[in-house]
Enzyme design. Structure first.
Site, PDB file in Angstrom:
ATOM      1  N   PRO A   1       0.479   6.911   0.476  1.00 14.54           N
ATOM      2  CA  PRO A   1       1.230   6.960  -0.786  1.00 14.54           C
ATOM      3  C   PRO A   1       0.638   8.022  -1.710  1.00 14.54           C
ATOM      4  CG  PRO A   1       0.558   4.712  -0.242  1.00 14.54           C
ATOM      5  CD  PRO A   1      -0.162   5.624   0.696  1.00 14.54           C
ATOM      6  N   GLU A   2       1.497   8.876  -2.248  1.00 12.96           N
ATOM      7  CA  GLU A   2       1.056   9.897  -3.187  1.00 12.96           C
ATOM      8  C   GLU A   2       1.610   9.545  -4.571  1.00 12.96           C
ATOM      9  OE1 GLU A   2       1.722  13.828  -1.629  1.00 12.96           O
ATOM     10  OE2 GLU A   2       0.960  13.278   0.340  1.00 12.96           O
TER      11      GLU A   2
END
Ligand SMILES: [Zn+2]
Length: 271
Positions: free
Chosen positions: A2-3
């Site tokens: 996840p960014e």
């Protein structure tokens, strides 16, 4: 992994629903990257006032102190009612008066950490060195160019490090450099002011678009309502090695930088 867009999408999917909730129970699964830092009982009876984001951290403001949550490599949060019993990859369950917040994290690089305040040592250790927020007014094109000067680091590595600007992780670094027409291996100090301005604009554009698309779902990311993201379907270069560039039709190239995959078009992107 996840960014920033995925973390922001997660935040948007439960922040309003949990605001004002009273914490009724907290249970922990296997150890995460860092310990909770308080006895779970200390959280009971507290209210969740708001959910903010700083870089890839979610900050849950409580009546006393805050919880810092990080999704690590493989984490996802869900928030709802009528959950099944915690499974073997569910390592943090917080039952509130408005639903249960659950961290599912098979690889356990995520974390939930309690801090008495955002300025105390625990919080500062995690948040203190973070660069500017790319979707805030503090992210200024001229200051961004200044931050690149004097640095020999390849621009992609500098973006990933998060010290100049936070939240441009591996997927989005390839995408913003394509949009700005800059090769990923270009030393930061070689980037002129006009090109830095293009890159600054590309960072804001790509991250805003990714949030609007619900983030990228590469393996199993979903927001706190269980919805997948769609940004990856529109990626210009990421994970497209050998496929024709969507602009010039030349085959997209890939290389390894700091053990991460980088994708670029040798025609559209200049050194
Ligand atoms: Zn191209």
């Amino acid at each position: 992994m996840p960014e920033l867009p995925e973390v922001e999408v997660t935040r948007l999917s439960f922040a309003d629903r949990i605001a004002g909730a009273r914490i009724d129970a907290v249970s922990l699964g296997k150890p995460l990257r860092w310990p909770l830092g308080c006895a779970p009982q200390q959280l009971l009876g507290q209210r969740v006032l708001a959910v903010r984001r700083r870089g890839k951290y979610l900050l849950l403001d409580l009546s006393e102190g805050l919880l810092l949550m990080h999704l690590g490599m493989s984490g996802s949060l869900s928030f709802g009612t009528d959950f099944p019993a915690a499974g073997k990859h569910d390592h943090f369950d917080m039952v509130t008066s408005q639903g249960t917040l659950r961290l599912h994290d098979p690889r356990r690089f995520g974390a939930v950490v309690y801090a008495a305040s955002q300025s105390d040592a625990v919080a500062q250790k995690l948040l203190g060195r973070l660069g500017v927020e790319p979707l805030s007014e503090a992210f200024d094109a001229a200051l961004f160019h200044q931050a690149l000067t004097g640095r020999k680091t390849p621009i992609k590595q500098l973006l990933l490090a998060g010290e100049v600007v936070v939240g441009v992780g591996n997927i989005y670094a390839s995408e913003v450099l394509f949009l700005a027409g800059i090769r990923p291996v270009t030393p930061a100090l070689r980037i002129s002011k006009p090109r830095a301005a293009l890159l600054h604009h590309a960072i804001q554009q790509v991250l805003t678009q990714a949030v609007a698309k619900g983030g990228s779902t590469l393996r199993d990311f979903s927001n706190a309502q269980g919805e997948a993201g769609h940004f990856q379907l529109e990626a210009m270069v990421y994970d497209r090695a050998g496929l024709p560039c969507r602009v010039c039709a030349a085959p997209i190239k890939s290389l390894r930088q700091g053990q991460r995959s980088t994708f670029y078009c040798a025609v559209c992107q200049k050194p």
